[in-house]
Structures are given as structure tokens and as C-alpha cells.
Enzyme design. Sequence first.
Site, PDB file in Angstrom:
ATOM      1  N   GLU A   1       0.815  -1.216   0.000  1.00 28.83           N
ATOM      2  CA  GLU A   1       0.000   0.000   0.000  1.00 28.83           C
ATOM      3  C   GLU A   1       0.852   1.270   0.000  1.00 28.83           C
ATOM      4  O   GLU A   1       0.799   2.071   0.930  1.00 28.83           O
ATOM      5  CB  GLU A   1      -0.970  -0.004   1.176  1.00 28.83           C
ATOM      6  CG  GLU A   1      -1.998  -1.126   1.078  1.00 28.83           C
ATOM      7  CD  GLU A   1      -3.149  -0.978   2.063  1.00 28.83           C
ATOM      8  OE1 GLU A   1      -2.973  -0.317   3.086  1.00 28.83           O
ATOM      9  OE2 GLU A   1      -4.220  -1.545   1.786  1.00 28.83           O
TER      10      GLU A   1
ATOM     11  N   GLU B   1      -6.386  -8.127  -0.635  1.00 29.67           N
ATOM     12  CA  GLU B   1      -6.791  -8.155   0.777  1.00 29.67           C
ATOM     13  C   GLU B   1      -8.287  -7.935   0.873  1.00 29.67           C
ATOM     14  O   GLU B   1      -8.874  -7.210   0.068  1.00 29.67           O
ATOM     15  CB  GLU B   1      -6.113  -7.025   1.567  1.00 29.67           C
ATOM     16  CG  GLU B   1      -4.638  -7.180   1.786  1.00 29.67           C
ATOM     17  CD  GLU B   1      -4.078  -6.029   2.634  1.00 29.67           C
ATOM     18  OE1 GLU B   1      -4.831  -5.402   3.402  1.00 29.67           O
ATOM     19  OE2 GLU B   1      -2.884  -5.743   2.488  1.00 29.67           O
TER      20      GLU B   1
HETATM   21  C1  GLA Z   1      -4.241  -2.625   4.848  1.00 29.02           C
HETATM   22  C2  GLA Z   1      -2.842  -3.170   4.998  1.00 29.02           C
HETATM   23  C3  GLA Z   1      -2.777  -4.369   5.882  1.00 29.02           C
HETATM   24  C4  GLA Z   1      -3.674  -4.220   7.087  1.00 29.02           C
HETATM   25  C5  GLA Z   1      -5.068  -3.943   6.616  1.00 29.02           C
HETATM   26  C6  GLA Z   1      -6.081  -3.854   7.741  1.00 29.02           C
HETATM   27  O1  GLA Z   1      -4.917  -3.091   3.773  1.00 29.02           O
HETATM   28  O2  GLA Z   1      -2.243  -3.468   3.774  1.00 29.02           O
HETATM   29  O3  GLA Z   1      -1.434  -4.529   6.275  1.00 29.02           O
HETATM   30  O4  GLA Z   1      -3.219  -3.193   7.883  1.00 29.02           O
HETATM   31  O5  GLA Z   1      -5.079  -2.730   5.953  1.00 29.02           O
HETATM   32  O6  GLA Z   1      -7.374  -3.701   7.234  1.00 29.02           O
END
Ligand code: GLA
Length: 682
Positions: free
Chosen positions: A156, A315
Site C-alpha cells: 500500500e 486483501e
Molecule cells: C491494509 C494493509 C494491511 C492491514 C489492513 C487492515 O490493507 O495493507 O497490512 O493493515 O489494511 O485492514
Amino acid sequence: MNRTKLFLQVNGLLHGGDYNPEQWLDRPDILEKDMELMKKAHINSVTMGVFSWAVHEPTEGNINLDWLETIMNRLYENGIYTVLATPTGARPAWLDEKYPSAMRCNELGVRNHHGFRHNHCMQSLEFRERVGIIDEALAKRFAGHPALLMWHISNELGGYCYCDTCKKKFQEWLADRYDHDIEKLNKAWWTTFWSHKYNSFDQIEPPYANGETCVLGLNLDWKRFSTWSATDFMKYEIKVLRDSGATEPTTTNFMEMFYDYDYHYMKDFIDVISWDNYPEMHNNWQTDADQLLERSFNHALFRSMKPSQPFMMMESAPGLVNWRPYNKYRRPGVHRLISMQAIATGSDTVQYFQIRKSRGCSEQWHGAVIDHIGTDDTRVFKEVAALGADLAAISEVQGSVASNQVAILFDWDNRWAIDDAWALSNETKNFDKTCMSIYNEFMSLGVEPDIISSDMDWSSYKIICAPMLYVLHDGIGSKIADFVEHGGEFMSTYFTGYVDKTLLANLGGFPGDGLEKVFGLRSEEIDTLYPDDKNHITVFDKTGKPSFSVEVSDYQELLRDVTAEVLASYDEDYLKGTPAITKNSYGRGHAYYVACRTSQSDIEFIYREMLEASNIAYTKLPTGVEKHSRYTEEFRYDFYLNCDTKPVTIPNVNGVDILTNTSIEDTLTLDGYGIAVIKNHL
Ligand code: GLA
Ligand code: ZN
């Protein structure tokens, strides 16, 4: 449509997610238990190493990756593949202590302290050197490992750094962009205004919060530069991996309609598009179906970035997240719906954050496949396991892709520029929502749009909608003209074509860049309404008689020099009797202009007209139902999702539901949150 496999090793869809065994290295019993539970949940992949730097390299230069190899091998023996991350999402304390330039400076130019994550200076050479060392070690150790599916670059990527190194880079970037000619920049940014002229590139500063924020060209170029800077960092990591022997595909996880960077720029430098999807289900301001349509729009945005291959939902949360104002559990059946929506829209993966809950720190209450209780009979675990079985049942959709003929234009810099413009009302600009509302209208007609940038290839589309295309990039005026001339149906709205890519107003009326002839009109002024103000327009039938009335809110433009056909005109206010919606025949196609904001369902006739003119079949779907299609050379898979709790019946559906292996004839009935995947020969 050829199938494109993202991962050569895997036959079927990927089911897995972020796994952080480095938090449990002193608990081999837990790691063994995880393996057993993952297998029960039909998990076939994990993403590892995302935040492992301090374990990989506990002190500078002391790199130990044995733990990772042991776990990777053990997982592989159990049929679980690995997506391996570079660990640059967060830095060990020793690194920041010794190389403070790795820490980002905030918008006042002040250096942050060590902590948190995703907060490095992407241009710090000292940081890059450390990144290079750890990435090289990872690649040398794991490239070609049979369990390794792909490289996940950082995690991210986000945010801006206002340090002196970044300031210098920004100046160099600008010098390149403006041909090392400061007068070119002064003209483009219109700096004579307020005496803001620069004599040289090294006088230019980032838009510090306590500095220059009124030169809009500077603000926009800063965002473009920051996109470049993050991409430059990502490219650097990829180069290190490649130079060290890694040949596996690369990705980085994007975030939903993320504001900081232009993903349309970044997309070209990675092999596979992935994104993190966290729907806010069961909220108190919209229906589940409306929340899911927002997800669907995001899926479409990411899918359309590389249309000839599937994307990844990298995710999603099993159960719930823990970072929203209210963290509500998903109701039974919703995990399946959210996951299947990703597959329906073109993802080949359902991945989670996280496989096991971390025992401490800020994510200890975030949803996970395996909860602190550690059993296989929690509600969430059972839903994840059931989903795993569903994914196996429809594994043949792997590699199939969408094939859409409608597109909506969504440019990041347009979005930024609209928000930064001192115009309209900051409360109601709502560019994103406007794009989504058009998407939703097509979806309700069973027609799925792609979401693309104005610079992408338009050749596969018959209908393009460009709401509020305020910024016209170079050449877009003639690209639109060509599209319509050759038979395209194009729809635009108020606040279109006002400025060029440097944000200088187009002279001679809007929409500029030659578009007045395509639309057959010019827009003279745009009026902003208070939320309580309403106007109305009357829509005419084919014979020109008044047919129905539609409410106008937020924005209304006064059009002039209209040679286009008038489809609706204003009823009230000083605009009374003037054109509000027009249609211009241009070459073999048509250009629609909607000069005011209405609800899209009130002007559905425009969408129907464009679909009919393009020979695209459509059927109004029951409320709350989404339909998505994926194609191979031989088959079409239609996914029907009931995003509502009430059962629903959908007429005219035929084929085999591969989820249940039943034949559907004429009528498909879905339970609340029910799903069907209907297969048909092409
Ligand atoms: C993001 C991050 C993860 C985690 C999630 C929690 O997507 O990439 O490492 O912190 O949020 O929702
Ligand atoms: Zn910096």
C-alpha cells in the site's frame, strides 16, 4: 478471449492472504495448527514477508532468511503457495536511527519520528541502499522457488514527503517537464497572478501547508510528481529483484479509489493489478446493495487497468475490520457475497488480511481467518472454509476476462483538479459519486461498464461517458471527435472541458479543445445551487412535446449557440426555456450533453438510447441484483449476485449454474445474498 493465467503453478483460483508467522516463531505449535486450519479452509496461498524486515535483518547487515524458507517449504509440502513481499512497508528501528533521511517530512517540512508504517522518503538514497540490500537477499534466496507465485512490492504505497531531497527532485522533475524553461512553467502556472512568478526552478517549493498553496498548477504537478516518486521507488525495487534473478510476476496492492497517486500511471510498471477491498457493510446511510455497487465500481476500475488478464483482490477482511468509526461484523452469508463479487468482476483471487490475528498491537482485533480462540468452528472460519469450497467448484473461471462495450472516464488529475478548483461548492462537487452513479445506472440495466482513463485505448467501446471531464489532456478533444465521428455514443455533463492539462482555462467557451462542434453548443456559465435550491427540466418526447419533468440540484449551466437537438429544457429560474440536455449528431455517432445535475435514473432514457443505438442488449434487473460476465474463447460465465436479504427471481436466465451444478431454465431464483454462476457456450 484467451485465458490468461496469472500464476503458472496454480490451477484454479487463489484463496489465501497475509500470513505473519514471524510473530509466532517461538510458537511452533501455533504454526503447525495454522497449517492444519489453512488446509481445512481450502487455502492455497499466503502472502508473507509484508512486515518482516526486523526479523529478516534484526541488525544492519545481519540477514537471516532461514526461518522464511523453512516455513515456505513446509507450506508448499502442504499445497500452499507463497506470494512474497518486499518488506519495505515498515522500517526497523535501527534503520531510522542510523539513516534518519528514510523518515518522511510532513507538509510543514518537519521530519517525522520513527514509527507507524508506509511513511518513508521514497527518494532517500540511504533508504534505497538498505532496500536494495534486503530485496537482493530475498531475490537471490527465493527466485525460482517452486512455491513462489509472485513478488508483492512493498505494501500500500502512499503519501507525500516534503523533505529537502524531495523538494530538489520536484524541481528537477519540473525542469524536465517544462523543457528547462522557467518561462514555460510561469506561463503554464499563470504565475503573474499575485506576483508569484519564479526566476528559476530552484525557487520552487512543494506546496507546504504554510507556504504556496494557491498556484493550482503547482498543486497538481506536486501530485503528479508524488505519483512519479512512488512509482520510481517501486520500479527501483522491481529492478533490484530482476537484477538478482527474479523472474516471477510483480504486483503492488492498490487501495480503493486512492487519492494520493494516479494509479493509471503506476499500472504500467507492474505485471498484475491487485487491490485491497474493505467494504463498509451494514452501515447506517446506505443499503448493502449500494455499498456493494461502490465495491463493484472499484473492481471495475482495477480490472480495466489490464483488461486482457484477471486482477487480484489482494486483501479483504474475514468478519470485520478494526479501523472504521464503527467496526461491525459482516452478517452471515456476506463474506461469500463480497468474495464472489470480486471473482464476478474479474479477480482470480480472494485474499485476506489476515490468516491469523496478531496477538498484540493495533491490529489484534482486526478480522482474521483464525481467531484468538484458535478453532475451526467459529462463524468466520466456517464461512471462509465454505467459500474455499465454492471457489474450488468454480475454478474453471480462472483466466477468463470481462468484455465490455461501455466505459466511463475517470482521470486522477481531473479528480484532483476539480477538488482543488476554487469553484462550485466544496460540499457538492462529488466527482467520484457522479462517476459511480452513471456506473450504477448501467448496472441496473444489466450492462457492466469499464472504468478507464481518457488516455487509454477506447477502441473496444461503443459508448463512453465522461462526466465532469473538467481537465482535457492533450489530444482528448480530437480523440472524442474521432470516437463520435466513427459511430461512438458519447455522453458528457456540466463542468466539462474547462481547462487544459496545466489548468489554464480554455478560451472561447466550454467545452474547449474543439468540442463545441462535437456537442453543438457552448456553455457560458455554471450556477451552483444550495442544497435546498431546486430547479426542474422538462424532457421532450420524440415529437418534441413535453413528456416528463426531472429535478435539478447542485449545478446548472447556461448553454448558448446550441445547434444540437434539445432533449430537455429548464423550467424555472433565469435559465427558464434554455436547453438543459442536448444530443448532437456528429459523423456516424451522437454526443449528448447534460448541462445540469439530476439523478441518473431520472435520465435513464439517455442510457437506453445510447445502448439501442449501439445494438447492446439490456434488461432492467431487479433492485439489489448485480450481473457480471467473464469470458473465455468458448464460454460465458454470468454471475448473478443478490445483494439484498430478500429472495429474488430473475427472468430469462438459462444455462448451468456451476456453483450448484444445476440447470437453470428461464427463471433464476436467488435467496437473500444468493449467488449463481451461469455457464453458457458462446
Ligand atoms: C491494509 C494493509 C494491511 C492491514 C489492513 C487492515 O490493507 O495493507 O497490512 O493493515 O489494511 O485492514
Ligand atoms: Zn523525501
